[in-house]
Motif scaffolding. Structure first.
Motif, short mmCIF file in Angstrom:
data_model
loop_
_atom_site.label_atom_id
_atom_site.label_comp_id
_atom_site.label_asym_id
_atom_site.label_seq_id
_atom_site.Cartn_x
_atom_site.Cartn_y
_atom_site.Cartn_z
N PHE A 155 0.88 -1.19 0.21
CA PHE A 155 -0.17 -0.01 0.04
C PHE A 155 0.93 1.33 -0.13
CE2 PHE A 155 -3.07 -2.72 1.98
CZ PHE A 155 -4.05 -2.62 1.13
N CYS A 156 0.48 2.24 -0.31
CA CYS A 156 1.19 3.59 -0.36
C CYS A 156 0.67 4.43 0.98
CB CYS A 156 1.01 4.23 -1.66
SG CYS A 156 -0.65 4.71 -2.23
N VAL A 157 1.72 5.38 1.11
CA VAL A 157 1.42 6.11 2.37
C VAL A 157 0.94 7.42 1.84
CG1 VAL A 157 2.57 7.04 4.33
CG2 VAL A 157 3.41 5.05 3.31
N ASP A 182 -0.73 6.90 -5.26
CA ASP A 182 -0.78 5.99 -6.40
C ASP A 182 0.25 4.75 -6.22
OD1 ASP A 182 -2.38 7.64 -7.93
OD2 ASP A 182 -0.71 8.73 -8.13
N ILE A 183 -0.44 3.85 -6.21
CA ILE A 183 0.33 2.69 -6.06
C ILE A 183 0.85 1.96 -7.46
CG2 ILE A 183 0.39 0.20 -5.70
CD1 ILE A 183 -1.97 0.38 -3.75
N GLU A 184 2.20 2.17 -7.63
CA GLU A 184 2.73 1.68 -9.21
C GLU A 184 2.77 0.21 -8.93
OE1 GLU A 184 3.99 3.82 -11.20
OE2 GLU A 184 4.68 5.47 -10.16
N THR A 224 -10.14 0.91 -3.60
CA THR A 224 -9.31 1.78 -3.55
C THR A 224 -9.68 3.04 -2.86
OG1 THR A 224 -10.00 2.67 -5.65
CG2 THR A 224 -8.19 1.14 -5.63
N TYR A 225 -10.99 3.01 -2.44
CA TYR A 225 -11.57 4.34 -1.95
C TYR A 225 -12.07 4.19 -0.72
CZ TYR A 225 -14.78 8.34 -1.56
OH TYR A 225 -15.72 9.32 -1.06
N LYS A 226 -11.49 4.85 0.47
CA LYS A 226 -12.01 4.54 1.74
C LYS A 226 -12.81 5.59 1.91
CE LYS A 226 -7.53 2.31 3.70
NZ LYS A 226 -6.75 2.44 2.33
N LYS A 227 -14.07 5.33 2.35
CA LYS A 227 -15.08 6.35 2.67
C LYS A 227 -15.11 6.29 4.19
CE LYS A 227 -19.56 7.65 0.82
NZ LYS A 227 -20.47 6.84 -0.32
N LEU A 228 -14.61 7.47 5.03
CA LEU A 228 -15.04 7.45 6.48
C LEU A 228 -16.03 8.42 6.83
CD1 LEU A 228 -10.91 7.83 6.99
CD2 LEU A 228 -12.58 5.89 8.00
N VAL A 282 -4.23 -4.90 -12.61
CA VAL A 282 -3.42 -5.12 -14.05
C VAL A 282 -1.93 -4.92 -13.82
CG1 VAL A 282 -3.48 -4.86 -16.43
CG2 VAL A 282 -5.74 -4.94 -15.19
N PRO A 283 -1.17 -5.69 -14.08
CA PRO A 283 0.21 -5.35 -14.02
C PRO A 283 0.62 -4.09 -14.56
CG PRO A 283 0.16 -7.62 -14.63
CD PRO A 283 -1.40 -7.22 -14.71
N ASN A 284 1.57 -3.43 -14.21
CA ASN A 284 2.18 -2.30 -15.13
C ASN A 284 0.99 -1.29 -15.07
OD1 ASN A 284 4.84 -3.34 -15.00
ND2 ASN A 284 3.99 -4.64 -16.64
N THR A 285 0.07 -0.98 -14.37
CA THR A 285 -0.68 0.38 -14.16
C THR A 285 -0.40 1.02 -12.81
OG1 THR A 285 -2.33 -1.24 -13.22
CG2 THR A 285 -2.47 -0.85 -15.44
N ARG A 286 -1.10 2.36 -12.80
CA ARG A 286 -1.19 3.10 -11.66
C ARG A 286 -2.45 3.08 -11.08
NH1 ARG A 286 1.17 7.83 -10.47
NH2 ARG A 286 3.51 8.07 -10.88
N ILE A 287 -2.45 2.59 -9.48
CA ILE A 287 -3.67 2.45 -8.98
C ILE A 287 -3.95 3.90 -8.09
CG2 ILE A 287 -5.08 1.31 -7.61
CD1 ILE A 287 -4.26 -1.12 -8.90
#
Ligand code: NAG
Length: 540
Positions: free
Chosen positions: A63-65, A107-109, A155-159, A182-187
């Motif tokens: 995960f990304c920070v 974004d997650i690479e 991908t969307y945390k709704k608090l 999908v590999p090699n995408t940006r999320i």
């Protein structure tokens, strides 16, 4: 004077340490916010849904920070560190009562290894845990489609946070934004925060995590009632048997008193009175025995105090506070251990009291820490979050040496001086009496095995609830039940050991100390076997 110095100097250190601990506990629990004050979203752990005990750091998945880098304060208590809480800052910018529209925070690479990691997690039903203001929030990592080929990440945390005045009382998380891996995408990962007024009282904010329909089920009440009936029955039985047989025995013995020596020698003498010259003979291995008894007294007082504290103060609302409290109380009750262990050892004529004190003080800590450190190595091997940090290990060792040991010394000295004199009602014969042959079911080993069955029977339903809260996502909170069960367990154990001792002595076997201790202790063996049963048949 030397004793005085030894006793007073460490205890002043100890009380200073305890005051510090107490301040820490008090300081941790405020939870008041002003408008626009920083609210921290802590990421805790991630792990498979079906095994609550297997947890890893949240960021062990790629995960990304978020963008926010610093926070104003952070501290972790001893209990948290030991339980594998690994709070890491999420990097999300949240302020009290400030709405945040859907915002992408990073974004997650997604390269191949990262995708594989996510796919593994989704396949194993991983979910993660976060905290806002100590309220736990759970969210699922992702989802697989039916045929198990495509994997999706939420991908969307709704608090949605409920606030009552200046306190946070409720948090809901909704996961949205399913994105195919999908590999090699940006999320892009995003979040939003909505604040709502809520009527939930701050004291009641944990109620929604509790499961009254499980813990306060009729079966639970029935089982307590059942055990209570058993206790009444057992106490009645024991007192009846003992009263009747003891009265009969007394009658027989007083009749024998009137006979002359000749008759007595020829008479058919048997029963517990024959061993009066041996019952106060020291047990075999008095050092271990008195250390075990001392530790037992300490564990009993710790259980009693911790359960009472948990009943008064909802300890489950603060992470790790149960464990911190238990360690604190354990350290504080060390004199109990020293007192009972030391005085018993002195009564049994033991001379190496310093050795006994060391063994008594470190018996339980060494067993618990030994097991924990062994598990720790496994945890480190698998990079699980349960791994105990090195600093925490040092802290635990320091508590053992600088708190538990001195307090134990104080207790031992008191015990030896106040009640260390053997004042037995009759003398111990110089030569031990030979133990006669007896039926197989009067052998100590058999009595020991049978002794644990009834106490175990009175607690095993409660053990089911405790195991369930250990393995499933349920918070154990019914400490009133636990208290009742503890009382029942004590009464049943006392009755059972009295009966066991009576049978053994009646068979003219004077080795009652260990038999009495072990016939109650075998309950633990049954509980241990039950935990295996639970693990293999009740968990996934
Ligand atoms: C959270 O969800 C529960 C149940 O759906 C609801 O009653 C509560 O109002 C929600 N809280 C917030 C702050 O949205």
């Amino acid at each position: 004077p030397a004793f005085f110095f030894e006793a007073v100097f460490p205890s002043s250190l100890v009380s200073g340490y305890f005051i510090l601990l107490l301040l820490e506990v008090l300081a941790a629990s405020h939870h008041f916010y002003t408008d626009k004050e920083e609210v921290v979203l802590w990421m805790n752990t991630v792990g498979p849904y079906h095994n609550r005990q297997e947890t890893y750091k949240y960021f062990s998945l790629p995960f990304c920070v978020g963008t926010k880098k610093t926070i104003s304060h952070y501290h972790e208590t001893l209990g948290e560190a030991l339980q594998g809480v690994e709070l890491e800052f999420s990097g999300l910018d949240i302020k009290f009562k400030e709405e945040v529209m859907q915002t992408t925070y990073c974004d997650i690479e997604l390269d191949k290894p990262k995708r594989d990691a996510f796919v593994y997690a989704i396949k194993n039903h991983y979910w993660y845990q976060m905290y806002i203001d100590d309220l736990p929030i759970w969210g699922i990592v992702g989802e697989a489609d039916e045929n198990g080929e495509d994997y999706y990440l939420w991908t969307y945390k709704k608090l949605e946070i409920g606030q009552n005045g200046n306190r946070i009382v409720d948090v809901n998380l909704t996961s949205e934004g399913k994105v195919k891996l999908v590999p090699n995408t940006r999320i892009p990962m995003s979040y939003s925060v909505k604040w709502k007024k809520s009527d939930v009282k701050f004291e009641d904010r944990f109620d929604k995590y509790l499961d009254p329909s499980f813990f306060q089920h009729r079966i639970h009440w029935f089982s307590i009632f059942n055990s209570f009936m058993m206790v009444i029955f057992l106490v009645g039985l024991v007192s009846m048997i003992l009263m009747r047989t003891l009265r009969k025995d007394y009658a027989r013995y007083s009749k024998e008193e009137e006979m002359d020596d000749m008759d007595r020698d020829l008479g058919d003498e048997y029963g517990w009175k024959q061993v009066h010259g041996d019952v106060f003979r020291p047990s075999s291995h008095p050092l271990i025995f008195s250390s075990l008894i001392g530790s037992g007294c300490q564990i009993f007082s710790v259980s009693l105090i911790v359960i009472i504290l948990a009943m008064i103060e909802d300890l489950y609302t603060e992470r790790g506070s149960m464990l911190s409290t238990a360690i604190f109380v354990y350290a504080a009750t060390s004199p109990v251990n020293g007192y009972f262990g030391g005085s018993l050892y002195a009564k049994q004529g033991g001379r190496r009291w310093i050795k006994q004190m060391f063994i008594g003080a470190f018996l339980i800590p060494a067993m618990v820490c030994g097991t924990a450190f062994f598990i720790n190595f496994i945890a480190i091997y698998y990079h699980a979050s349960r791994a105990i940090p090195f600093g925490t290990m040092v802290a635990v060792c320091c508590i053992c040496f600088f708190v538990i040991l001195p307090l134990n010394l104080v207790g031992t000295i008191l015990g030896r001086n106040l009640s260390g004199q053997p004042n037995f009602p009759c003398r111990v014969n110089a030569v031990p009496r030979p133990i006669p042959e007896k039926k197989w079911f009067m052998e100590p080993a058999v009595i020991v095995c049978l002794g644990g069955i009834l106490p175990f029977g009175s607690i095993f339903i409660e053990m089911y609830f405790i195991f369930t809260s250990f393995w499933a996502y349920k918070i154990y909170y019914v400490y009133g039940f636990m208290m009742l069960v503890l009382v029942i367990l004590c009464i049943v154990t006392v009755c059972v050991t009295i009966v066991c001792t009576y049978f053994l002595l009646n068979a003219e076997d004077y080795r009652w100390q260990w038999t009495s201790f072990l016939s109650a202790a075998s309950t633990a063996v049954y509980v241990y076997m039950y935990s295996f049963y639970y693990y293999f048949f009740k968990t996934k």
